[in-house]
Design a protein around this motif. Sequence first.
Motif, mmCIF file in Angstrom:
data_model
loop_
_atom_site.group_PDB
_atom_site.id
_atom_site.type_symbol
_atom_site.label_atom_id
_atom_site.label_comp_id
_atom_site.label_asym_id
_atom_site.label_seq_id
_atom_site.Cartn_x
_atom_site.Cartn_y
_atom_site.Cartn_z
ATOM 1 N N GLN A 55 9.919 13.593 -6.363
ATOM 2 C CA GLN A 55 11.229 13.815 -6.907
ATOM 3 C C GLN A 55 12.149 14.240 -5.733
ATOM 4 O O GLN A 55 13.258 13.708 -5.932
ATOM 5 C CB GLN A 55 11.273 15.111 -7.808
ATOM 6 N N GLN A 64 7.968 14.442 -19.429
ATOM 7 C CA GLN A 64 7.584 15.743 -20.360
ATOM 8 C C GLN A 64 7.150 16.828 -19.328
ATOM 9 O O GLN A 64 7.361 18.067 -19.153
ATOM 10 C CB GLN A 64 6.258 15.487 -21.163
ATOM 11 N N GLY A 120 14.436 9.623 -22.223
ATOM 12 C CA GLY A 120 14.645 8.924 -20.965
ATOM 13 C C GLY A 120 15.416 9.771 -20.182
ATOM 14 O O GLY A 120 16.761 9.945 -20.138
ATOM 15 N N ILE A 121 14.792 10.587 -19.219
ATOM 16 C CA ILE A 121 15.455 11.570 -18.073
ATOM 17 C C ILE A 121 16.041 10.723 -17.042
ATOM 18 O O ILE A 121 17.287 11.049 -16.337
ATOM 19 C CB ILE A 121 14.678 12.539 -17.462
ATOM 20 N N VAL A 122 15.577 9.437 -16.412
ATOM 21 C CA VAL A 122 15.909 8.650 -15.500
ATOM 22 C C VAL A 122 17.575 8.373 -15.549
ATOM 23 O O VAL A 122 18.225 8.476 -14.405
ATOM 24 C CB VAL A 122 15.184 7.669 -15.350
ATOM 25 N N VAL A 152 13.116 3.000 -12.534
ATOM 26 C CA VAL A 152 12.300 4.287 -11.935
ATOM 27 C C VAL A 152 11.614 4.661 -13.166
ATOM 28 O O VAL A 152 12.049 5.078 -14.594
ATOM 29 C CB VAL A 152 13.094 5.467 -11.654
ATOM 30 N N GLY A 153 10.203 4.989 -13.229
ATOM 31 C CA GLY A 153 9.596 5.497 -14.278
ATOM 32 C C GLY A 153 8.007 5.424 -14.171
ATOM 33 O O GLY A 153 7.615 4.530 -13.158
ATOM 34 N N GLY A 197 5.818 2.293 -5.782
ATOM 35 C CA GLY A 197 4.831 3.194 -6.131
ATOM 36 C C GLY A 197 5.531 4.607 -6.319
ATOM 37 O O GLY A 197 6.844 4.794 -6.501
ATOM 38 N N LYS A 206 7.851 0.283 -20.610
ATOM 39 C CA LYS A 206 9.144 0.555 -19.906
ATOM 40 C C LYS A 206 9.861 -0.774 -19.501
ATOM 41 O O LYS A 206 11.037 -0.555 -18.757
ATOM 42 C CB LYS A 206 8.642 1.509 -18.683
ATOM 43 N N GLY A 246 5.228 10.340 -11.964
ATOM 44 C CA GLY A 246 5.136 8.766 -11.719
ATOM 45 C C GLY A 246 3.861 8.133 -11.993
ATOM 46 O O GLY A 246 3.765 6.785 -12.214
HETATM 47 N N1 UDP Z 1 9.642 9.881 -11.350
HETATM 48 C C1 UDP Z 1 9.410 10.451 -9.986
HETATM 49 N N2 UDP Z 1 8.554 9.654 -9.487
HETATM 50 C C2 UDP Z 1 8.341 8.489 -9.640
HETATM 51 C C3 UDP Z 1 8.560 8.003 -10.934
HETATM 52 C C4 UDP Z 1 9.107 8.972 -11.843
HETATM 53 O O1 UDP Z 1 9.804 11.575 -9.680
HETATM 54 O O2 UDP Z 1 7.936 7.904 -8.907
HETATM 55 C C5 UDP Z 1 10.517 10.853 -12.325
HETATM 56 C C6 UDP Z 1 11.808 10.454 -12.676
HETATM 57 O O3 UDP Z 1 12.690 10.880 -11.666
HETATM 58 C C7 UDP Z 1 12.029 11.283 -13.852
HETATM 59 C C8 UDP Z 1 10.549 11.178 -14.625
HETATM 60 O O4 UDP Z 1 9.675 11.044 -13.335
HETATM 61 O O5 UDP Z 1 12.386 12.592 -13.663
HETATM 62 C C9 UDP Z 1 10.765 10.235 -15.754
HETATM 63 O O6 UDP Z 1 10.991 10.792 -16.935
HETATM 64 P P1 UDP Z 1 11.711 9.715 -18.103
HETATM 65 O O7 UDP Z 1 11.916 11.027 -19.264
HETATM 66 O O8 UDP Z 1 12.591 8.838 -17.540
HETATM 67 O O9 UDP Z 1 10.349 9.043 -18.470
HETATM 68 P P2 UDP Z 1 9.023 9.305 -19.104
HETATM 69 O O10 UDP Z 1 8.008 9.571 -18.233
HETATM 70 O O11 UDP Z 1 9.173 10.826 -19.933
HETATM 71 O O12 UDP Z 1 8.600 8.376 -20.091
#
Ligand code: UDP
Length: 418
Positions: free
Chosen positions: A292, A24, A315-317, A221-222, A288, A228, A17
Amino acid sequence: MRISMISEHASPLAALGGVDAGGQNVHVAALSAALAARGHRVTVYTRRDSPDLPARVAAGERFEVVHVDAGPPTQVPKDSLLPYMAQLARGVAADWGQEPPDLVHGHFWMSGLASLEAARAGTGSGYPVPVVQTFHALGSVKRRHQGAQDTSPAERSWLEPAVGRTADRIIATCSDEVFELKALGVPGTKISVAPCGVNLELFTPEGPAERRTRRHRIATVGRLVPRKGVDLAIRALRELKDGGLDDVELLVVGGSSGPDGLAVDPEARRLTALAAELGVADQVVLRGQVPQAQMPALLRGVDAVVCAPWYEPFGIVPLEAMACGVPVVAAAVGGLIDTVVHGKTGLHVPPQDPAALAGALAELLARPELARQLGRAGRRRVCARYSWERVAAETEKAYQLARAAVDAALDPVEGQAL
Ligand code: UDP
């Protein structure tokens, strides 16, 4: 196989986060665990960013994380890490000693450089170490969208395509990335596609859900970075309000942790100011960083997840939302074009279009049965296509092709490079 992963800035053990910790980290951790479950031995090499980290951490059966000294043992923004890649490569090759792995897999362009360098230095057995590369994000795309705000080092513009052309096999995570890679000069015959996955045991439709008020609840979320598009979701709240729908709450998940952290987080401050300026401050809740483990309950408690990035390498979200049976309103960009099926698992909207976002949200909030139907179909889609087991199997195929490419370049009699 004995597999080495290099993920210079994104440790599989990091909290998620923050500005440089997101998809990644999840990808490297879950893919490594799934490959280990298939019987491979996986070592992830990542940069030591704290003096307190142990040299080696057992992350699971046949899966370990090695912290390599490369630059100062402190947090360094990823865009400042290039000067330390040679040191990282030397550390990896030294750890291999006389027993190099069957394959090295770089994650992000800088790890690709370190992988190629380690492979060159570490051919102890005489057999070349095949190099597989996943970029996770491409500088060419980032520059197109971020222009002067792109903080990547200038060298990225020529080193990244060079990694693409030199590695034995490239894994793209979505079809859009294949086009971008070809535009960089990477031959299509060298590209495999294996998407990111989602933890289908953790992210489920059944289970506890966060308690909520009678207001509709949507979430983003992200990592809290401008690209974003969280500001677009806030603008959509204003559009909804203008259309008479003001009982909607937006949870913004990600960014710094805790109220103190958010108070000094530049993007959190920008978003707070925007919400106040648009008259929707009472509808926006900045949560904030959320661990996970708490994410499934949070997702189950929302009517829809909004993903409105300017661009999105994968984009895993959205997969996590779909796995929880929650519909996704997504900008039709990058990986979201593949993962979200318009009208089936969510709704696509054009990028950077708050009015379209508001329109899609209004439709979902007005038609809960449609929202439930999209959510159920989302779960079916991720179960069919996006389990980490399946992603690991696809990745394994790419590894076999990389090894075949290296074998083909060897002299069949002498076993030496031609
Ligand atoms: N995530 C999390 N807590 C947060 C924000 C994000 O666990 O406060 C996790 C979210 O659940 C997902 C990852 O971070 O597993 C974000 O991955 P995504 O591919 O969507 O975005 P990236 O960070 O690669 O741009």
